[in-house]
Design a protein around this motif. Structure first.
Motif, PDB file in Angstrom:
ATOM      1  N   ALA A  23     -23.600 128.237  -6.599  1.00  0.00           N
ATOM      2  CA  ALA A  23     -23.128 127.764  -5.296  1.00  0.00           C
ATOM      3  C   ALA A  23     -21.615 127.925  -5.163  1.00  0.00           C
ATOM      4  CB  ALA A  23     -23.527 126.306  -5.092  1.00  0.00           C
ATOM      5  N   VAL A  24     -20.878 127.608  -6.214  1.00  0.00           N
ATOM      6  CA  VAL A  24     -19.416 127.749  -6.180  1.00  0.00           C
ATOM      7  C   VAL A  24     -19.024 129.217  -6.042  1.00  0.00           C
ATOM      8  CG1 VAL A  24     -17.302 127.496  -7.541  1.00  0.00           C
ATOM      9  CG2 VAL A  24     -18.966 125.631  -7.464  1.00  0.00           C
ATOM     10  N   ARG A  25     -19.741 130.084  -6.733  1.00  0.00           N
ATOM     11  CA  ARG A  25     -19.452 131.517  -6.642  1.00  0.00           C
ATOM     12  C   ARG A  25     -19.647 132.023  -5.216  1.00  0.00           C
ATOM     13  NH1 ARG A  25     -23.091 134.751  -9.702  1.00  0.00           N
ATOM     14  NH2 ARG A  25     -21.580 136.431  -9.680  1.00  0.00           N
ATOM     15  N   GLN A  26     -20.734 131.607  -4.590  1.00  0.00           N
ATOM     16  CA  GLN A  26     -21.021 132.059  -3.231  1.00  0.00           C
ATOM     17  C   GLN A  26     -20.062 131.425  -2.224  1.00  0.00           C
ATOM     18  OE1 GLN A  26     -23.074 134.507  -2.637  1.00  0.00           O
ATOM     19  NE2 GLN A  26     -23.731 134.586  -4.768  1.00  0.00           N
ATOM     20  N   LEU A  27     -19.689 130.176  -2.463  1.00  0.00           N
ATOM     21  CA  LEU A  27     -18.793 129.476  -1.548  1.00  0.00           C
ATOM     22  C   LEU A  27     -17.412 130.122  -1.520  1.00  0.00           C
ATOM     23  CD1 LEU A  27     -18.522 127.020   0.335  1.00  0.00           C
ATOM     24  CD2 LEU A  27     -17.755 125.696  -1.649  1.00  0.00           C
ATOM     25  N   ARG A  28     -16.981 130.673  -2.623  1.00  0.00           N
ATOM     26  CA  ARG A  28     -15.653 131.265  -2.713  1.00  0.00           C
ATOM     27  C   ARG A  28     -15.578 132.668  -2.115  1.00  0.00           C
ATOM     28  NH1 ARG A  28     -13.979 129.570  -8.943  1.00  0.00           N
ATOM     29  NH2 ARG A  28     -13.544 127.349  -8.492  1.00  0.00           N
ATOM     30  N   ALA A  94     -29.791 136.493   6.911  1.00  0.00           N
ATOM     31  CA  ALA A  94     -29.899 137.824   6.315  1.00  0.00           C
ATOM     32  C   ALA A  94     -28.744 138.096   5.356  1.00  0.00           C
ATOM     33  CB  ALA A  94     -29.931 138.885   7.414  1.00  0.00           C
ATOM     34  N   LEU A  95     -27.557 137.597   5.709  1.00  0.00           N
ATOM     35  CA  LEU A  95     -26.380 137.838   4.877  1.00  0.00           C
ATOM     36  C   LEU A  95     -26.477 137.111   3.544  1.00  0.00           C
ATOM     37  CD1 LEU A  95     -23.516 139.060   4.699  1.00  0.00           C
ATOM     38  CD2 LEU A  95     -22.658 136.955   5.731  1.00  0.00           C
ATOM     39  N   PHE A  96     -26.767 135.817   3.584  1.00  0.00           N
ATOM     40  CA  PHE A  96     -26.814 135.036   2.348  1.00  0.00           C
ATOM     41  C   PHE A  96     -27.974 135.452   1.449  1.00  0.00           C
ATOM     42  CE2 PHE A  96     -24.626 131.663   5.052  1.00  0.00           C
ATOM     43  CZ  PHE A  96     -23.383 131.967   4.556  1.00  0.00           C
ATOM     44  N   CYS A  97     -29.123 135.774   2.045  1.00  0.00           N
ATOM     45  CA  CYS A  97     -30.300 136.122   1.233  1.00  0.00           C
ATOM     46  C   CYS A  97     -30.338 137.599   0.854  1.00  0.00           C
ATOM     47  CB  CYS A  97     -31.580 135.757   1.990  1.00  0.00           C
ATOM     48  SG  CYS A  97     -31.798 133.987   2.267  1.00  0.00           S
ATOM     49  N   GLY A  98     -29.774 138.463   1.706  1.00  0.00           N
ATOM     50  CA  GLY A  98     -29.810 139.894   1.422  1.00  0.00           C
ATOM     51  C   GLY A  98     -28.690 140.370   0.526  1.00  0.00           C
ATOM     52  N   ASP A  99     -27.614 139.625   0.488  1.00  0.00           N
ATOM     53  CA  ASP A  99     -26.439 140.036  -0.288  1.00  0.00           C
ATOM     54  C   ASP A  99     -26.472 139.525  -1.723  1.00  0.00           C
ATOM     55  OD1 ASP A  99     -23.486 141.033  -0.237  1.00  0.00           O
ATOM     56  OD2 ASP A  99     -23.337 138.971  -0.945  1.00  0.00           O
ATOM     57  N   THR A 100     -27.251 138.494  -1.985  1.00  0.00           N
ATOM     58  CA  THR A 100     -27.111 137.744  -3.229  1.00  0.00           C
ATOM     59  C   THR A 100     -27.417 138.544  -4.490  1.00  0.00           C
ATOM     60  OG1 THR A 100     -27.808 135.731  -4.367  1.00  0.00           O
ATOM     61  CG2 THR A 100     -29.451 136.784  -2.954  1.00  0.00           C
ATOM     62  N   ALA A 129     -32.435 129.746  -4.096  1.00  0.00           N
ATOM     63  CA  ALA A 129     -32.194 128.349  -3.708  1.00  0.00           C
ATOM     64  C   ALA A 129     -30.820 128.188  -3.069  1.00  0.00           C
ATOM     65  CB  ALA A 129     -32.328 127.441  -4.928  1.00  0.00           C
ATOM     66  N   VAL A 130     -29.799 128.812  -3.665  1.00  0.00           N
ATOM     67  CA  VAL A 130     -28.447 128.711  -3.116  1.00  0.00           C
ATOM     68  C   VAL A 130     -28.363 129.432  -1.772  1.00  0.00           C
ATOM     69  CG1 VAL A 130     -26.046 129.390  -3.466  1.00  0.00           C
ATOM     70  CG2 VAL A 130     -27.357 128.404  -5.349  1.00  0.00           C
ATOM     71  N   ALA A 131     -28.988 130.603  -1.681  1.00  0.00           N
ATOM     72  CA  ALA A 131     -28.961 131.365  -0.425  1.00  0.00           C
ATOM     73  C   ALA A 131     -29.627 130.584   0.704  1.00  0.00           C
ATOM     74  CB  ALA A 131     -29.654 132.709  -0.614  1.00  0.00           C
ATOM     75  N   LEU A 132     -30.753 129.962   0.417  1.00  0.00           N
ATOM     76  CA  LEU A 132     -31.435 129.159   1.437  1.00  0.00           C
ATOM     77  C   LEU A 132     -30.611 127.923   1.789  1.00  0.00           C
ATOM     78  CD1 LEU A 132     -35.176 129.350   0.309  1.00  0.00           C
ATOM     79  CD2 LEU A 132     -34.060 130.581   2.178  1.00  0.00           C
ATOM     80  N   GLY A 133     -29.943 127.357   0.791  1.00  0.00           N
ATOM     81  CA  GLY A 133     -29.092 126.205   1.042  1.00  0.00           C
ATOM     82  C   GLY A 133     -27.937 126.549   1.975  1.00  0.00           C
ATOM     83  N   PHE A 134     -27.299 127.688   1.739  1.00  0.00           N
ATOM     84  CA  PHE A 134     -26.207 128.118   2.611  1.00  0.00           C
ATOM     85  C   PHE A 134     -26.727 128.475   4.001  1.00  0.00           C
ATOM     86  CE2 PHE A 134     -23.784 128.174  -1.204  1.00  0.00           C
ATOM     87  CZ  PHE A 134     -22.445 128.185  -0.846  1.00  0.00           C
ATOM     88  N   SER A 135     -27.918 129.049   4.079  1.00  0.00           N
ATOM     89  CA  SER A 135     -28.517 129.374   5.377  1.00  0.00           C
ATOM     90  C   SER A 135     -28.771 128.106   6.168  1.00  0.00           C
ATOM     91  CB  SER A 135     -29.829 130.142   5.174  1.00  0.00           C
ATOM     92  OG  SER A 135     -29.619 131.357   4.495  1.00  0.00           O
ATOM     93  N   ALA A 136     -29.303 127.088   5.499  1.00  0.00           N
ATOM     94  CA  ALA A 136     -29.551 125.809   6.166  1.00  0.00           C
ATOM     95  C   ALA A 136     -28.243 125.178   6.619  1.00  0.00           C
ATOM     96  CB  ALA A 136     -30.310 124.870   5.223  1.00  0.00           C
ATOM     97  N   ALA A 137     -27.214 125.271   5.773  1.00  0.00           N
ATOM     98  CA  ALA A 137     -25.914 124.705   6.132  1.00  0.00           C
ATOM     99  C   ALA A 137     -25.342 125.393   7.372  1.00  0.00           C
ATOM    100  CB  ALA A 137     -24.945 124.845   4.962  1.00  0.00           C
ATOM    101  N   ALA A 138     -25.551 126.704   7.488  1.00  0.00           N
ATOM    102  CA  ALA A 138     -25.068 127.439   8.655  1.00  0.00           C
ATOM    103  C   ALA A 138     -25.748 126.942   9.925  1.00  0.00           C
ATOM    104  CB  ALA A 138     -25.308 128.933   8.468  1.00  0.00           C
ATOM    105  N   MET A 139     -27.038 126.655   9.818  1.00  0.00           N
ATOM    106  CA  MET A 139     -27.782 126.202  11.002  1.00  0.00           C
ATOM    107  C   MET A 139     -27.437 124.766  11.377  1.00  0.00           C
ATOM    108  SD  MET A 139     -31.495 127.919  10.422  1.00  0.00           S
ATOM    109  CE  MET A 139     -31.610 129.687  10.117  1.00  0.00           C
TER     110      MET A 139
END
Length: 284
Positions: A23-28, A94-100, A129-139
Protein backbone atom coordinates in the motif's frame (compact mmCIF):
# COMPACT_ATOMS: atom_id res chain seq x y z
CA UNK A 1 10.58 -26.77 -5.44
CA UNK A 2 12.24 -26.85 -2.06
CA UNK A 3 11.23 -29.46 0.46
CA UNK A 4 10.11 -28.36 3.95
CA UNK A 5 13.56 -29.18 5.31
CA UNK A 6 15.15 -26.75 2.83
CA UNK A 7 13.00 -23.78 3.80
CA UNK A 8 14.88 -21.07 5.67
CA UNK A 9 14.22 -20.94 9.43
CA UNK A 10 11.48 -18.48 10.30
CA UNK A 11 10.16 -18.26 6.75
CA UNK A 12 6.37 -17.89 6.56
CA UNK A 13 4.78 -17.52 3.14
CA UNK A 14 1.84 -15.58 4.56
CA UNK A 15 4.20 -12.97 6.00
CA UNK A 16 5.77 -12.07 2.63
CA UNK A 17 4.81 -8.83 0.85
CA UNK A 18 2.64 -7.40 3.66
CA UNK A 19 -0.34 -5.32 2.56
CA UNK A 20 1.09 -2.31 4.38
CA UNK A 21 4.29 -2.42 2.36
CA UNK A 22 2.45 -2.77 -0.94
CA UNK A 23 0.00 0.00 0.00
CA UNK A 24 2.82 2.43 0.84
CA UNK A 25 4.56 1.63 -2.44
CA UNK A 26 1.41 2.33 -4.44
CA UNK A 27 0.55 5.44 -2.42
CA UNK A 28 3.92 7.01 -3.21
CA UNK A 29 3.49 6.63 -6.94
CA UNK A 30 2.77 9.79 -8.92
CA UNK A 31 -0.22 8.36 -10.77
CA UNK A 32 -1.98 7.83 -7.43
CA UNK A 33 -1.60 11.49 -6.53
CA UNK A 34 -2.68 12.63 -10.01
CA UNK A 35 -5.80 10.46 -9.88
CA UNK A 36 -6.72 11.80 -6.44
CA UNK A 37 -6.31 15.41 -7.62
CA UNK A 38 -8.48 14.81 -10.70
CA UNK A 39 -11.30 13.24 -8.69
CA UNK A 40 -11.16 15.88 -5.96
CA UNK A 41 -11.19 18.66 -8.57
CA UNK A 42 -14.39 17.51 -10.29
CA UNK A 43 -16.83 18.97 -7.70
CA UNK A 44 -15.09 22.34 -7.93
CA UNK A 45 -15.35 22.19 -11.72
CA UNK A 46 -19.08 21.44 -11.48
CA UNK A 47 -19.70 24.33 -9.07
CA UNK A 48 -17.74 26.69 -11.32
CA UNK A 49 -19.64 25.48 -14.39
CA UNK A 50 -23.01 26.05 -12.71
CA UNK A 51 -21.90 29.49 -11.52
CA UNK A 52 -20.91 30.46 -15.06
CA UNK A 53 -23.68 28.72 -16.98
CA UNK A 54 -26.60 29.27 -14.62
CA UNK A 55 -29.24 26.77 -13.57
CA UNK A 56 -28.33 23.25 -14.69
CA UNK A 57 -30.66 21.51 -17.10
CA UNK A 58 -31.00 17.96 -18.33
CA UNK A 59 -30.52 17.05 -21.97
CA UNK A 60 -33.26 16.34 -24.49
CA UNK A 61 -35.95 17.43 -21.99
CA UNK A 62 -35.23 14.37 -19.84
CA UNK A 63 -35.38 14.73 -16.08
CA UNK A 64 -32.11 13.74 -14.42
CA UNK A 65 -30.02 14.41 -11.35
CA UNK A 66 -28.41 17.26 -13.26
CA UNK A 67 -31.64 19.25 -12.89
CA UNK A 68 -31.31 19.35 -9.09
CA UNK A 69 -27.52 19.56 -8.81
CA UNK A 70 -27.56 22.93 -7.03
CA UNK A 71 -30.32 22.07 -4.55
CA UNK A 72 -27.95 20.93 -1.78
CA UNK A 73 -24.61 19.36 -1.03
CA UNK A 74 -26.20 15.91 -1.24
CA UNK A 75 -27.54 16.73 -4.69
CA UNK A 76 -24.11 17.84 -5.89
CA UNK A 77 -22.62 14.57 -4.60
CA UNK A 78 -25.27 12.57 -6.47
CA UNK A 79 -24.66 14.63 -9.61
CA UNK A 80 -20.89 14.09 -9.39
CA UNK A 81 -21.49 10.34 -9.28
CA UNK A 82 -23.96 10.62 -12.16
CA UNK A 83 -21.54 12.39 -14.51
CA UNK A 84 -18.53 10.26 -13.60
CA UNK A 85 -19.86 6.71 -13.20
CA UNK A 86 -19.75 5.81 -16.90
CA UNK A 87 -16.12 6.74 -17.50
CA UNK A 88 -14.21 8.83 -14.95
CA UNK A 89 -14.62 6.30 -12.14
CA UNK A 90 -13.67 3.50 -14.55
CA UNK A 91 -10.22 5.01 -15.05
CA UNK A 92 -8.87 4.68 -11.46
CA UNK A 93 -10.16 1.11 -11.24
CA UNK A 94 -8.45 0.17 -14.51
CA UNK A 95 -5.34 2.11 -13.51
CA UNK A 96 -4.86 0.64 -10.04
CA UNK A 97 -5.72 -2.94 -11.07
CA UNK A 98 -4.13 -2.93 -14.53
CA UNK A 99 -0.87 -1.28 -13.57
CA UNK A 100 -0.04 -3.26 -10.45
CA UNK A 101 1.55 -6.46 -11.84
CA UNK A 102 2.46 -5.24 -15.32
CA UNK A 103 4.42 -2.32 -13.85
CA UNK A 104 6.60 -4.73 -11.85
CA UNK A 105 7.28 -6.70 -15.02
CA UNK A 106 8.02 -3.51 -16.94
CA UNK A 107 10.51 -2.47 -14.26
CA UNK A 108 12.09 -5.96 -14.35
CA UNK A 109 11.42 -6.30 -10.61
CA UNK A 110 8.75 -9.01 -10.76
CA UNK A 111 11.21 -11.89 -10.86
CA UNK A 112 13.07 -10.47 -7.85
CA UNK A 113 9.84 -10.34 -5.85
CA UNK A 114 9.20 -13.98 -6.66
CA UNK A 115 12.79 -14.83 -5.75
CA UNK A 116 12.38 -13.23 -2.30
CA UNK A 117 10.59 -15.72 -2.20
CA UNK A 118 7.03 -14.44 -2.42
CA UNK A 119 4.57 -17.18 -3.47
CA UNK A 120 2.80 -16.26 -6.68
CA UNK A 121 -0.67 -16.55 -5.22
CA UNK A 122 0.39 -14.40 -2.26
CA UNK A 123 1.89 -11.76 -4.56
CA UNK A 124 -1.29 -11.55 -6.66
CA UNK A 125 -3.57 -11.54 -3.60
CA UNK A 126 -1.61 -8.72 -1.96
CA UNK A 127 -1.50 -6.61 -5.09
CA UNK A 128 -5.17 -7.23 -5.86
CA UNK A 129 -6.28 -6.34 -2.32
CA UNK A 130 -4.34 -3.06 -2.39
CA UNK A 131 -5.55 -2.23 -5.91
CA UNK A 132 -9.18 -2.80 -4.92
CA UNK A 133 -8.63 -0.78 -1.76
CA UNK A 134 -7.31 2.19 -3.73
CA UNK A 135 -10.17 1.82 -6.23
CA UNK A 136 -12.69 1.94 -3.40
CA UNK A 137 -10.93 4.96 -1.90
CA UNK A 138 -11.19 6.76 -5.25
CA UNK A 139 -14.94 6.16 -5.36
CA UNK A 140 -15.39 7.40 -1.80
CA UNK A 141 -13.20 10.46 -2.33
CA UNK A 142 -15.34 11.93 -5.12
CA UNK A 143 -18.71 12.07 -3.32
CA UNK A 144 -17.10 13.10 -0.04
CA UNK A 145 -15.43 16.13 -1.63
CA UNK A 146 -18.61 16.89 -3.59
CA UNK A 147 -20.66 16.70 -0.41
CA UNK A 148 -18.38 19.17 1.36
CA UNK A 149 -18.06 21.55 -1.59
CA UNK A 150 -21.79 21.36 -2.27
CA UNK A 151 -22.67 22.05 1.37
CA UNK A 152 -20.57 25.23 1.27
CA UNK A 153 -21.93 26.33 -2.11
CA UNK A 154 -25.58 25.25 -1.87
CA UNK A 155 -26.26 24.47 1.77
CA UNK A 156 -26.64 21.38 3.94
CA UNK A 157 -30.11 20.10 3.16
CA UNK A 158 -32.18 17.15 2.01
CA UNK A 159 -31.62 15.37 -1.28
CA UNK A 160 -34.17 16.69 -3.75
CA UNK A 161 -35.39 14.00 -6.13
CA UNK A 162 -35.73 15.17 -9.76
CA UNK A 163 -39.09 13.45 -10.23
CA UNK A 164 -40.50 15.03 -7.08
CA UNK A 165 -40.11 14.73 -3.33
CA UNK A 166 -36.97 14.67 -1.25
CA UNK A 167 -34.97 12.49 1.13
CA UNK A 168 -33.99 13.79 4.59
CA UNK A 169 -30.25 14.32 4.86
CA UNK A 170 -29.80 11.29 7.13
CA UNK A 171 -31.53 8.97 4.66
CA UNK A 172 -29.77 10.68 1.77
CA UNK A 173 -26.32 9.93 3.21
CA UNK A 174 -27.24 6.26 3.64
CA UNK A 175 -28.54 6.09 0.08
CA UNK A 176 -25.43 7.79 -1.28
CA UNK A 177 -23.27 5.25 0.58
CA UNK A 178 -25.33 2.49 -1.05
CA UNK A 179 -24.80 4.11 -4.45
CA UNK A 180 -21.02 4.19 -3.94
CA UNK A 181 -21.05 0.53 -2.86
CA UNK A 182 -23.06 -0.43 -5.93
CA UNK A 183 -20.75 1.45 -8.29
CA UNK A 184 -17.74 -0.25 -6.70
CA UNK A 185 -19.29 -3.71 -7.08
CA UNK A 186 -20.36 -2.99 -10.64
CA UNK A 187 -16.80 -1.92 -11.49
CA UNK A 188 -15.36 -5.22 -10.30
CA UNK A 189 -15.67 -6.57 -13.83
CA UNK A 190 -13.38 -3.76 -15.06
CA UNK A 191 -11.04 -4.41 -12.12
CA UNK A 192 -10.87 -8.12 -12.89
CA UNK A 193 -10.34 -7.56 -16.61
CA UNK A 194 -7.56 -5.05 -15.97
CA UNK A 195 -5.93 -7.32 -13.38
CA UNK A 196 -6.01 -10.32 -15.72
CA UNK A 197 -4.47 -8.25 -18.53
CA UNK A 198 -1.83 -7.04 -16.08
CA UNK A 199 -0.72 -10.64 -15.52
CA UNK A 200 -0.39 -11.45 -19.22
CA UNK A 201 1.45 -8.35 -20.47
CA UNK A 202 4.56 -6.41 -19.46
CA UNK A 203 3.03 -3.16 -20.73
CA UNK A 204 1.03 -1.34 -18.01
CA UNK A 205 -0.62 0.97 -20.54
CA UNK A 206 -1.74 -2.07 -22.51
CA UNK A 207 -3.48 -3.55 -19.49
CA UNK A 208 -5.07 -0.25 -18.42
CA UNK A 209 -6.01 0.77 -21.95
CA UNK A 210 -7.36 -2.68 -22.77
CA UNK A 211 -9.67 -2.65 -19.77
CA UNK A 212 -10.91 0.89 -20.45
CA UNK A 213 -11.31 0.13 -24.16
CA UNK A 214 -13.37 -3.00 -23.59
CA UNK A 215 -15.51 -1.12 -21.07
CA UNK A 216 -16.21 1.50 -23.74
CA UNK A 217 -17.06 -1.26 -26.21
CA UNK A 218 -19.55 -2.59 -23.68
CA UNK A 219 -21.17 0.84 -23.44
CA UNK A 220 -21.41 1.02 -27.23
CA UNK A 221 -22.99 -2.43 -27.47
CA UNK A 222 -25.50 -1.51 -24.78
CA UNK A 223 -26.61 1.40 -26.97
CA UNK A 224 -27.46 -1.02 -29.79
CA UNK A 225 -31.14 -1.60 -29.09
CA UNK A 226 -31.27 -4.27 -31.80
CA UNK A 227 -29.53 -6.63 -29.37
CA UNK A 228 -32.72 -6.68 -27.31
CA UNK A 229 -32.57 -8.82 -24.17
CA UNK A 230 -28.97 -9.80 -24.89
CA UNK A 231 -27.99 -6.44 -23.42
CA UNK A 232 -29.05 -7.74 -20.01
CA UNK A 233 -25.83 -9.78 -20.00
CA UNK A 234 -23.68 -6.67 -20.42
CA UNK A 235 -22.37 -5.14 -17.18
CA UNK A 236 -22.71 -1.70 -18.77
CA UNK A 237 -26.46 -2.22 -19.15
CA UNK A 238 -26.83 -1.93 -15.36
CA UNK A 239 -24.31 0.83 -14.68
CA UNK A 240 -27.01 3.34 -13.70
CA UNK A 241 -29.24 0.92 -11.82
CA UNK A 242 -28.10 2.73 -8.66
CA UNK A 243 -30.51 5.55 -9.56
CA UNK A 244 -33.21 3.34 -7.99
CA UNK A 245 -31.54 3.99 -4.64
CA UNK A 246 -32.27 7.72 -4.93
CA UNK A 247 -36.04 7.31 -5.12
CA UNK A 248 -38.59 7.74 -2.31
CA UNK A 249 -39.01 3.95 -2.22
CA UNK A 250 -35.80 1.99 -2.58
CA UNK A 251 -35.86 -0.52 -5.44
CA UNK A 252 -33.39 -3.41 -5.37
CA UNK A 253 -34.21 -5.33 -8.55
CA UNK A 254 -31.93 -3.59 -11.03
CA UNK A 255 -29.03 -3.32 -8.59
CA UNK A 256 -29.20 -7.01 -7.69
CA UNK A 257 -29.10 -7.95 -11.39
CA UNK A 258 -26.25 -5.54 -12.06
CA UNK A 259 -24.12 -6.83 -9.19
CA UNK A 260 -24.82 -10.44 -10.20
CA UNK A 261 -23.68 -9.86 -13.79
CA UNK A 262 -20.59 -7.95 -12.68
CA UNK A 263 -19.55 -10.56 -10.11
CA UNK A 264 -20.04 -13.39 -12.61
CA UNK A 265 -17.64 -11.79 -15.11
CA UNK A 266 -15.24 -10.70 -12.36
CA UNK A 267 -14.89 -14.20 -10.91
CA UNK A 268 -14.01 -15.57 -14.35
CA UNK A 269 -11.30 -12.96 -15.00
CA UNK A 270 -9.86 -13.21 -11.49
CA UNK A 271 -9.66 -17.00 -11.89
CA UNK A 272 -7.92 -16.59 -15.25
CA UNK A 273 -5.43 -14.18 -13.68
CA UNK A 274 -4.45 -16.49 -10.81
CA UNK A 275 -4.44 -19.64 -12.97
CA UNK A 276 -2.43 -18.09 -15.78
CA UNK A 277 0.11 -16.39 -13.51
CA UNK A 278 0.72 -19.61 -11.59
CA UNK A 279 1.96 -21.21 -14.84
CA UNK A 280 3.63 -18.17 -16.36
CA UNK A 281 7.35 -18.16 -17.07
CA UNK A 282 8.37 -14.88 -15.45
CA UNK A 283 11.54 -13.54 -17.03
CA UNK A 284 11.22 -9.82 -16.29
Amino acid sequence: MSSPSQVAPGYRARHTLPLRVEAVRQLRRRRTLVMAVVLAALPFVLVAAFAIGGTPEGRDDRISLMDTATASGANLAATALFVSAAFLLVVPVALFCGDTVAAEANWSSLRYLLAAPVPRARLLASKLAVALGFSAAAMVLLPLVALGVGAVAYGWGPLRIPTGGELPIGDALVRLALVVLYIFLSELVTAALAFWLSTVTDAPLGAVGGAVGLTIVGNVLDAVTALGSWRDFLPSHWQFAWADALQPHLEWGGMVKGVSVSLAYALVFFALAFRGFARKDVVS
